[in-house]
Design a protein around this motif. Structure first.
Motif, PDB file in Angstrom:
ATOM      1  N   MET A  35       1.205  -1.351  -0.143  1.00  0.00           N
ATOM      2  CA  MET A  35       0.067  -0.035   0.364  1.00  0.00           C
ATOM      3  C   MET A  35       0.869   1.087  -0.177  1.00  0.00           C
ATOM      4  SD  MET A  35      -3.053  -1.084   2.730  1.00  0.00           S
ATOM      5  CE  MET A  35      -4.393  -0.172   1.850  1.00  0.00           C
ATOM      6  N   GLU A  36       1.811   1.050   0.809  1.00  0.00           N
ATOM      7  CA  GLU A  36       3.146   1.841   0.740  1.00  0.00           C
ATOM      8  C   GLU A  36       3.660   2.810  -0.362  1.00  0.00           C
ATOM      9  OE1 GLU A  36       6.319   2.148   4.182  1.00  0.00           O
ATOM     10  OE2 GLU A  36       5.954   3.998   3.241  1.00  0.00           O
ATOM     11  N   ARG A  37       3.932   1.863  -1.225  1.00  0.00           N
ATOM     12  CA  ARG A  37       4.398   2.206  -2.641  1.00  0.00           C
ATOM     13  C   ARG A  37       2.920   2.409  -3.655  1.00  0.00           C
ATOM     14  NH1 ARG A  37       6.395  -3.019  -2.285  1.00  0.00           N
ATOM     15  NH2 ARG A  37       5.658  -4.109  -3.665  1.00  0.00           N
ATOM     16  N   ILE A  38       2.208   1.846  -3.232  1.00  0.00           N
ATOM     17  CA  ILE A  38       0.920   2.158  -4.049  1.00  0.00           C
ATOM     18  C   ILE A  38       0.161   3.845  -3.878  1.00  0.00           C
ATOM     19  CG2 ILE A  38      -1.266   1.817  -4.661  1.00  0.00           C
ATOM     20  CD1 ILE A  38      -1.617  -0.668  -4.102  1.00  0.00           C
ATOM     21  N   ALA A  39       0.520   3.677  -2.923  1.00  0.00           N
ATOM     22  CA  ALA A  39       0.699   5.496  -2.300  1.00  0.00           C
ATOM     23  C   ALA A  39       1.715   6.645  -2.706  1.00  0.00           C
ATOM     24  CB  ALA A  39       0.123   5.585  -1.116  1.00  0.00           C
ATOM     25  N   ASP A  40       3.147   5.491  -3.234  1.00  0.00           N
ATOM     26  CA  ASP A  40       4.284   6.538  -3.518  1.00  0.00           C
ATOM     27  C   ASP A  40       3.742   6.742  -4.941  1.00  0.00           C
ATOM     28  OD1 ASP A  40       5.025   6.920  -0.711  1.00  0.00           O
ATOM     29  OD2 ASP A  40       6.394   5.125  -0.979  1.00  0.00           O
ATOM     30  N   ASP A  44       0.171   8.017 -11.662  1.00  0.00           N
ATOM     31  CA  ASP A  44       0.411   7.564 -12.809  1.00  0.00           C
ATOM     32  C   ASP A  44       1.002   5.544 -12.646  1.00  0.00           C
ATOM     33  OD1 ASP A  44      -1.614   8.885 -14.572  1.00  0.00           O
ATOM     34  OD2 ASP A  44       0.399  10.569 -13.793  1.00  0.00           O
ATOM     35  N   GLU A  45       1.914   5.889 -11.582  1.00  0.00           N
ATOM     36  CA  GLU A  45       3.301   5.011 -11.481  1.00  0.00           C
ATOM     37  C   GLU A  45       2.888   4.102 -10.191  1.00  0.00           C
ATOM     38  OE1 GLU A  45       5.930   5.735 -13.439  1.00  0.00           O
ATOM     39  OE2 GLU A  45       4.937   7.030 -14.098  1.00  0.00           O
ATOM     40  N   VAL A  46       1.609   3.463 -10.701  1.00  0.00           N
ATOM     41  CA  VAL A  46       0.841   2.553  -9.956  1.00  0.00           C
ATOM     42  C   VAL A  46       1.354   1.294 -10.846  1.00  0.00           C
ATOM     43  CG1 VAL A  46      -0.445   3.857  -8.558  1.00  0.00           C
ATOM     44  CG2 VAL A  46      -1.329   3.236 -10.187  1.00  0.00           C
ATOM     45  N   ASP A  47       1.731   0.240  -9.706  1.00  0.00           N
ATOM     46  CA  ASP A  47       1.486  -1.482 -10.723  1.00  0.00           C
ATOM     47  C   ASP A  47       0.017  -1.889 -10.192  1.00  0.00           C
ATOM     48  OD1 ASP A  47       1.897  -3.992 -10.506  1.00  0.00           O
ATOM     49  OD2 ASP A  47       3.288  -4.368  -9.841  1.00  0.00           O
ATOM     50  N   ARG A  48      -0.337  -2.028 -11.536  1.00  0.00           N
ATOM     51  CA  ARG A  48      -1.627  -2.329 -11.380  1.00  0.00           C
ATOM     52  C   ARG A  48      -2.288  -3.872 -10.711  1.00  0.00           C
ATOM     53  NH1 ARG A  48      -4.727   2.105 -13.639  1.00  0.00           N
ATOM     54  NH2 ARG A  48      -3.026   2.812 -14.853  1.00  0.00           N
ATOM     55  N   THR A 114     -10.692  -0.137  -9.086  1.00  0.00           N
ATOM     56  CA  THR A 114     -10.570   0.737 -10.251  1.00  0.00           C
ATOM     57  C   THR A 114      -9.238   0.891 -11.152  1.00  0.00           C
ATOM     58  OG1 THR A 114     -12.283   1.918  -9.316  1.00  0.00           O
ATOM     59  CG2 THR A 114     -11.562   2.480 -11.153  1.00  0.00           C
ATOM     60  N   LEU A 115      -7.959   1.311 -10.392  1.00  0.00           N
ATOM     61  CA  LEU A 115      -6.486   1.469 -10.546  1.00  0.00           C
ATOM     62  C   LEU A 115      -6.285  -0.165 -11.714  1.00  0.00           C
ATOM     63  CD1 LEU A 115      -4.160   3.358  -7.980  1.00  0.00           C
ATOM     64  CD2 LEU A 115      -4.874   3.372  -9.553  1.00  0.00           C
ATOM     65  N   GLY A 116      -7.077  -0.775 -10.257  1.00  0.00           N
ATOM     66  CA  GLY A 116      -6.685  -2.598 -10.771  1.00  0.00           C
ATOM     67  C   GLY A 116      -6.709  -3.245 -12.095  1.00  0.00           C
ATOM     68  N   GLN A 117      -7.883  -1.782 -12.149  1.00  0.00           N
ATOM     69  CA  GLN A 117      -8.919  -2.780 -14.078  1.00  0.00           C
ATOM     70  C   GLN A 117      -8.668  -1.837 -15.426  1.00  0.00           C
ATOM     71  OE1 GLN A 117     -12.647  -2.394 -12.776  1.00  0.00           O
ATOM     72  NE2 GLN A 117     -12.480  -4.641 -12.259  1.00  0.00           N
ATOM     73  N   GLY A 118      -7.729  -0.223 -14.615  1.00  0.00           N
ATOM     74  CA  GLY A 118      -6.387   0.417 -15.509  1.00  0.00           C
ATOM     75  C   GLY A 118      -7.378   1.484 -15.301  1.00  0.00           C
ATOM     76  N   ARG A 120      -8.533   5.080 -13.525  1.00  0.00           N
ATOM     77  CA  ARG A 120      -7.853   6.511 -12.771  1.00  0.00           C
ATOM     78  C   ARG A 120      -8.379   6.690 -11.602  1.00  0.00           C
ATOM     79  NH1 ARG A 120      -3.566   9.877 -14.792  1.00  0.00           N
ATOM     80  NH2 ARG A 120      -4.442  11.130 -13.186  1.00  0.00           N
ATOM     81  N   PRO A 121      -7.500   7.363 -10.635  1.00  0.00           N
ATOM     82  CA  PRO A 121      -8.668   6.888  -9.036  1.00  0.00           C
ATOM     83  C   PRO A 121      -9.089   8.748  -9.672  1.00  0.00           C
ATOM     84  CG  PRO A 121      -5.987   7.728  -9.056  1.00  0.00           C
ATOM     85  CD  PRO A 121      -6.367   6.916  -9.955  1.00  0.00           C
ATOM     86  N   ALA A 122     -10.547   9.140  -9.091  1.00  0.00           N
ATOM     87  CA  ALA A 122     -11.216  10.164  -8.558  1.00  0.00           C
ATOM     88  C   ALA A 122     -10.461  10.758  -8.319  1.00  0.00           C
ATOM     89  CB  ALA A 122     -12.990   9.781  -8.238  1.00  0.00           C
ATOM     90  N   ASN A 123      -9.850  10.633  -6.729  1.00  0.00           N
ATOM     91  CA  ASN A 123      -8.974  11.664  -6.324  1.00  0.00           C
ATOM     92  C   ASN A 123      -8.025  11.215  -6.536  1.00  0.00           C
ATOM     93  OD1 ASN A 123      -8.157  13.778  -4.470  1.00  0.00           O
ATOM     94  ND2 ASN A 123      -9.968  13.984  -3.917  1.00  0.00           N
ATOM     95  N   PRO A 124      -6.651  11.328  -6.183  1.00  0.00           N
ATOM     96  CA  PRO A 124      -5.565  10.410  -5.823  1.00  0.00           C
ATOM     97  C   PRO A 124      -5.409  10.944  -4.570  1.00  0.00           C
ATOM     98  CG  PRO A 124      -5.200  11.459  -8.211  1.00  0.00           C
ATOM     99  CD  PRO A 124      -6.651  11.823  -7.662  1.00  0.00           C
ATOM    100  N   GLU A 125      -5.398  12.484  -4.876  1.00  0.00           N
ATOM    101  CA  GLU A 125      -4.614  13.184  -3.288  1.00  0.00           C
ATOM    102  C   GLU A 125      -5.047  12.176  -1.763  1.00  0.00           C
ATOM    103  OE1 GLU A 125      -3.831  17.421  -2.869  1.00  0.00           O
ATOM    104  OE2 GLU A 125      -2.947  17.331  -4.662  1.00  0.00           O
ATOM    105  N   MET A 126      -6.825  12.291  -1.970  1.00  0.00           N
ATOM    106  CA  MET A 126      -7.344  11.696  -1.051  1.00  0.00           C
ATOM    107  C   MET A 126      -6.916   9.883  -1.055  1.00  0.00           C
ATOM    108  SD  MET A 126      -9.790  11.714   1.425  1.00  0.00           S
ATOM    109  CE  MET A 126     -10.723  13.180   0.826  1.00  0.00           C
ATOM    110  N   LEU A 127      -7.063   9.309  -1.543  1.00  0.00           N
ATOM    111  CA  LEU A 127      -7.163   7.924  -1.770  1.00  0.00           C
ATOM    112  C   LEU A 127      -5.406   7.615  -1.462  1.00  0.00           C
ATOM    113  CD1 LEU A 127      -7.472   4.815  -2.667  1.00  0.00           C
ATOM    114  CD2 LEU A 127      -6.713   5.220  -4.964  1.00  0.00           C
ATOM    115  N   GLY A 128      -4.359   8.838  -1.725  1.00  0.00           N
ATOM    116  CA  GLY A 128      -3.053   8.682  -1.033  1.00  0.00           C
ATOM    117  C   GLY A 128      -3.073   8.802   0.885  1.00  0.00           C
ATOM    118  N   TYR A 129      -3.859  10.117   1.251  1.00  0.00           N
ATOM    119  CA  TYR A 129      -3.842  10.581   2.074  1.00  0.00           C
ATOM    120  C   TYR A 129      -4.651   9.121   2.803  1.00  0.00           C
ATOM    121  CZ  TYR A 129      -5.954  12.875   6.034  1.00  0.00           C
ATOM    122  OH  TYR A 129      -6.333  12.886   7.563  1.00  0.00           O
ATOM    123  N   MET A 130      -5.663   8.355   2.222  1.00  0.00           N
ATOM    124  CA  MET A 130      -6.988   7.296   3.271  1.00  0.00           C
ATOM    125  C   MET A 130      -5.747   6.179   3.109  1.00  0.00           C
ATOM    126  SD  MET A 130     -10.295   7.424   1.090  1.00  0.00           S
ATOM    127  CE  MET A 130     -10.738   5.448   2.434  1.00  0.00           C
TER     128      MET A 130
END
Ligand SMILES: [Fe+2]
Ligand SMILES: [Fe+2]
Length: 177
Positions: A35-40, A44-48, A114-118, A120-130
């Motif tokens: 989860m930390e790698r995904i947040a970092d 755009d640079e996420v391993d789906r 959603t990210l896994g299926q290709g 984009r997160p609706a709100n990347p900052e909020m997702l990172g925070y969560m």
């Protein structure tokens, strides 16, 4: 040799359900690192594939593990604990963390799917925070369980308790399937 003598002997091949719980904890530590790698890597640079794996872990494995602890491990431990163990408050606290973590986990899992299926997160900052809030909290949760709960469980639970725990865990899996 009577049957009685055989059944009294500890079976070295019997699986210890505490080892299953310990290995779930080890996987959860890996899940937090993922989860930390995904947040970092957001947005755009996420391993789906990793996102899909973590989503499934959050959705299925985590609630099951919480059931194992709340319906199996914690009540057995309460029965065997000694007053000086000071366990009631610790277990009540851990159980209340489960319930808030289950809620956050399902919300995060949805976004990671959603990210896994290709997508984009609706709100990347909020997702990172969560994500960060979750893995920081959950690492602490696993840490306390490994430091306080598991050693006492290994010390205090009897062979019968372990059989009962195994039965509860089997039943939880039967209901989940
Ligand atoms: Fe827990
Ligand atoms: Fe746990």
């Amino acid at each position: 040799m009577s049957d009685h003598a055989v059944s009294d002997r500890p079976n070295p091949l019997a699986r210890n359900p505490l080892d299953m719980i310990a290995s779930a904890h080890a996987l959860q530590v890996q899940m937090c690192d993922a989860m930390e790698r995904i947040a970092d890597g957001l947005p755009d640079e996420v391993d789906r594939r990793l996102c899909a794996q973590v989503a499934s872990c959050l959705q299925f494995d985590l609630p099951l593990h919480h059931h194992d602890e709340e319906e199996g491990l914690f009540p057995l431990l309460m029965k065997r604990a000694k007053p000086e163990d000071g366990l009631d408050q610790i277990l009540a606290r851990l159980a209340s963390e489960h319930s808030s973590d289950n809620d956050f986990a399902s919300e995060i899992a949805e976004a990671l799917e959603t990210l896994g299926q290709g997508g984009r997160p609706a709100n990347p900052e909020m997702l990172g925070y969560m994500l960060r809030g979750f893995f920081e909290r959950y690492r602490r949760h696993v840490h306390w369980e490994n430091q306080l709960v598991m050693p006492l469980a290994r010390l205090r639970l009897t062979r019968e308790d372990l059989d009962e725990l195994q039965a509860t865990m089997n039943e939880n899996r039967r209901q989940a399937s």
